[in-house]
Structures are given as C-alpha cells and as structure tokens.
Design an enzyme around this catalytic site. Structure first.
Site, PDB file in Angstrom:
ATOM      1  CB  SER A   1      13.119  22.079 -15.345  1.00  0.00           C
ATOM      2  OG  SER A   1      12.295  23.217 -15.424  1.00  0.00           O
TER       3      SER A   1
ATOM      4  CG  HIS B   1      -1.705  -1.237   1.433  1.00  0.00           C
ATOM      5  ND1 HIS B   1      -2.955  -1.478   0.909  1.00  0.00           N
ATOM      6  CD2 HIS B   1      -1.361  -2.369   2.101  1.00  0.00           C
ATOM      7  CE1 HIS B   1      -3.351  -2.687   1.248  1.00  0.00           C
ATOM      8  NE2 HIS B   1      -2.398  -3.255   1.961  1.00  0.00           N
TER       9      HIS B   1
ATOM     10  CD  GLU C   1       8.846  11.716 -15.412  1.00  0.00           C
ATOM     11  OE1 GLU C   1       8.244  12.220 -14.483  1.00  0.00           O
ATOM     12  OE2 GLU C   1       9.549  12.389 -16.195  1.00  0.00           O
TER      13      GLU C   1
ATOM     14  CE  LYS D   1      11.399  19.608 -11.544  1.00  0.00           C
ATOM     15  NZ  LYS D   1      10.687  18.609 -10.802  1.00  0.00           N
TER      16      LYS D   1
END
Ligand code: ARG
Length: 458
Positions: free
Chosen positions: A278, A157, A291, A284
């Site tokens: 970024s 979980h 991804e 970043k």
C-alpha cells in the site's frame, strides 16, 4: 485511406471520419495468418476447378506463402490505411505478383472469409485454452498433494460447517475446470463447420468445390446454409459463455484464497512475489493478483454480454455490426489467458498455516453431524437425533463447556444411547475418516481421487 476493394462504385471519396470509424485493421490484423491459409486453400481450389488459370493460382499461392512467412515471423508491415486484414493481404499480394492477384477474390466475399478466419483462429485458441486450463489444474493438484493431510473447516453460508480435507476442497475446483474443458471441447464440433463458399450470402454460380477447401483446411464438415454461414456467430457466443463460466470458477477460487489469507482466517500465506503493498499503509501485504483474477470475470462476462447484445435483433444475413465481435472475442481470450497463466504460478507460492488451522478444527461444533449419525447408527430416528445433539450444543455453548468433557451421566441425560465412546469421534481426523460415501472427504477416498486426477491430467 488507400484504394478500397469496393471503391469503383463510389462517385466520391468517403469521409476520413468514416474511414476511421469503419476500420478494423487495428484489431483484425491478428487474423492475418488464418487469412493467408484460407486464401491459399481457396486459390488452389479455384485453379483445380479451372475457375482461374492454374498459372494464376500457383502465382497466388506462392505469393501468399511468402506473405504468410512474413506474417508468422512478425515481419509483415500492416498498412493501417487499409480498411481491414483482408484488404491488407490482398494489397500485399498485388504488390508481389501483380494482376494475377485480382483473381483471388473470385467466388468469395469478405462475409464468408471473415467467418473462416475467426473459426480457424478459434480452433487454435480453444486448443491453447485446453492446455492452459490443464496446467492450472496440475498446479492446483500439486499444491493439494503437498498438503494432502491438512484438514480444514468446511463452510456453508460462510459459517463453519464440517471438517473436510483441504485437498478435497481444491479437487472441487479441478472438477469444475474439467467441466469447463468439456464445454470448450464440445464447442469444437461447431467450430469445425467450414463456411467458405457461402460468398456474400447466397452461394455462387461458379463451379467451386467447397469440399476441397474443407479438406485442405482440416474442417469436419461444411456449413449447410449460406445465409446462416455468414450471419452466425453462435460459436463465439458459446466460446465466451464457456470462458465466462470458467471465469466464475476462477473468481470463486480467488475469493476462497483471499479469505483464507486474511488475518481473520489465516489459513494460508501468499508469497510476497504475488502480492503488492500500500502507498499509505506501510504494514500492508495485499492479494491484488487474486483480486484482479476475480475482477477479470467482469471483463470476460462483459464480452459475452456484448456479443449477445450485438446479435439480438440483427436481421439476416451479414451486417457490419458483426465486425465488433472481434474486440469482444480477443479481449476475453487475452484476459483469460493471462489469468490462467498467473494463477498456475501463484499456486506454487502459497504456504499453508497448519498451526492456525489445527487450532480452528478443534471446534466441536464441526462434529455435530457426526454425533447425529452416531445416534442414528444406534437406532435413534434422524429427527430425534438432531434434537438431542441440538440440545447438547445449546447447553454446552451456554456454559462454555466442551462435549468431550461431559461425564457418562451427563451424556445419558441427553440420550441413553450416548456412551463415552462418542468422544472418539470428536476430532477432525475421525470426522473426515467417517465420510466414506462415494465422493466424500475421507482421506482414503481423497487420496484415490488425487491419484486419479494425476493420471488423468498427465
Ligand atoms: N471487417 C469485416 C468484419 O469483421 C469484414 C467483412 C466486411 N464485409 C462487408 N461486406 N463490409 O465483419
């Protein structure tokens, strides 16, 4: 568009729009190699069976062999005005050897020809995937071996659950991918049924030998029903289903790594060479490669959906809808190949943040089950043991105390069976060491697993 294989029957030219709309040459040209190989086997059989003169057969074979050479070397110039790959090869053959080329398509239709081409393409493709998946498994294994001592919190979980070895977690994915390979291997059985000789849908009155073609092209058996042969695309659906399940595994793995690379987790650091920045936030370092691996799952499963939709409700036998199987197939295969390739590289560019992880696994809640099992071993029934440990954690977390700081008398308040020696199991190494059941996370078992996989993947 140049002269069509079926042009004579038509009293007028087709619209340019129709030509463009029905054309498949932009994508089916990658089947050219297999189209030549299939045609060579077909021509040899036609000659041997005296369906066409041996002289023509041998001219056709020679012509096709030289076309094949050009195709393989990338020298073949596809004529984009020809409808598809089959017309292209047929036309090139005519230009090479003249009228003998007209006999090649005897006892054959593009309906069985295209299935043959795709099956041959997929045979190679499946082998390539088995190789690429194994490469990724090896890369993950190497990473696991290099970090074989690292213990991490395992999650259920997405809440901290129990300690596990990092290697054990990674081996879970190697196991998944082995199943993916099994599925692909199993699909080879169906891929090895040879369709040629089914012709348009009903077979032929000419004395062909499908068996000769089968043997020459290395297929395992013949398809049994000519109607099914030209209308079946189950083998593509199966393959895409296999890739889809694989993509789910890779997506979950990517997600684990993305989570672990966040500041919040900070279990791993992915090298700059596999991240991007970024355009607005100078600080970043984003895990874009992972991804995109995760996102590729959508594309691959889209292809599977496309195939299922394409087939649903199609009347037997061949329908032109089936031409659209190829963009779906090629796109999924290409996408998955690039995913497997980069994932294998990326795994060699991850550093494990051992200090952060070491701090995380001092959390005593990770050992609650160990205390329950300690009590069970001392004769406490499971349910009561669960209650006792539940009370201990409730009290300690309320008072911000650690169980390992409790005195004997404090321990005894919870259960007379608790002794000071319980504190010996309140650490990560002891905790994983206790999980000795088959398949469990104890270092001894995991190191055996690592060795087994290393042997198996060689
Ligand atoms: N381009 C077609 C396909 O991919 C080849 C078969 C065409 N057959 C036909 N009868 N129009 O399915």
């Amino acid at each position: 568009m140049s002269k069509k294989l079926w042009g004579t029957r038509f009293p007028k030219r087709t619209s340019l729009l129709t030509d463009r709309f029905t054309s498949s040459i932009s994508y089916d040209q990658r089947l050219a190699k297999y189209d030549c190989l299939g045609s060579i086997a077909h021509a040899r059989m036609l000659g041997r069976q005296r369906i066409i003169p041996l002289k023509d057969a041998s001219l056709i074979v020679k012509g096709l062999e030289s076309i094949l050479k050009d195709v393989v070397n990338g020298k073949f110039k596809f004529d984009l005005n020809q409808e598809d790959v089959h017309s292209n090869i047929q036309d090139a053959l005519f230009k090479k050897i003249g009228r003998s080329a007209d006999k090649l398509h005897t006892a054959r239709s593009r309906n069985d020809q295209v299935v043959l081409d795709v099956k041959m393409f997929m045979r190679d493709e499946v082998n390539e995937f088995l190789r690429l998946i194994t490469l990724l498994q090896k890369s993950i294994l190497k990473f696991a071996e290099n970090n074989s001592q690292v213990i991490i919190p395992g999650y259920t979980h997405l809440q901290m659950a129990q300690c596990v070895l990092l290697a054990h977690h990674l081996l879970a994915y190697i196991e998944c991918m082995e199943r993916d390979k099994e599925r692909l291997k199993d699909s080879q059985k169906r891929l090895s049924l040879m369709p040629l000789g089914s012709c348009a849908l009903s077979g032929t009155s000419l004395p062909i030998s499908r068996e000769q073609v089968r043997v020459e092209l290395g297929f395992g058996a013949l398809t049994g029903n000519s109607i099914d042969s030209v209308s079946d695309r189950d083998f593509i659906i199966e393959f895409l289903a296999g890739l889809s399940i694989l993509s789910v595994h890779l997506s979950r793995l990517a997600e684990d790594l993305i989570l672990w690379s966040t500041k919040e987790f900070n279990f791993i650091d992915i090298d700059y060479s596999f991240c991007t920045g970024s355009s607005i936030m100078p600080h970043k370092k984003n895990p874009d490669v992972l991804e995109l691996i995760r996102g590729s799952t959508g594309k691959i499963q889209g292809s599977l959906s496309c195939m299922l939709m394409l087939m649903k409700g199609l009347p037997l036998s061949y329908n032109r809808d089936l031409q659209l199987d190829k963009p779906a197939l090629f796109d999924a295969a290409d996408t998955m190949k690039s995913v497997l390739e980069i994932f294998a590289e990326l795994f060699q560019n991850i550093a494990v943040e051992k200090d952060t992880i070491a701090l995380k696994i001092t959390d005593e809640s990770l050992f609650s089950v160990d205390i329950v099992e300690y009590l069970i071993k001392k004769g406490e029934p499971y349910r009561q043991a669960h209650d006792i440990v539940g009370r201990m954690f409730r009290d300690c977390s309320g008072k911000e105390r650690r169980i390992s700081d409790l005195s004997v008398s404090e321990l005894k308040k919870y259960s007379s069976k608790l002794e000071l020696d319980v504190k010996k199991i309140l650490n990560a190494l002891a905790s994983v060491g206790l999980k000795t059941s088959f398949g469990g996370t104890s270092p001894r078992l995991v190191s055996r697993q690592l060795k087994n996989w290393s042997k198996k993947l060689k």
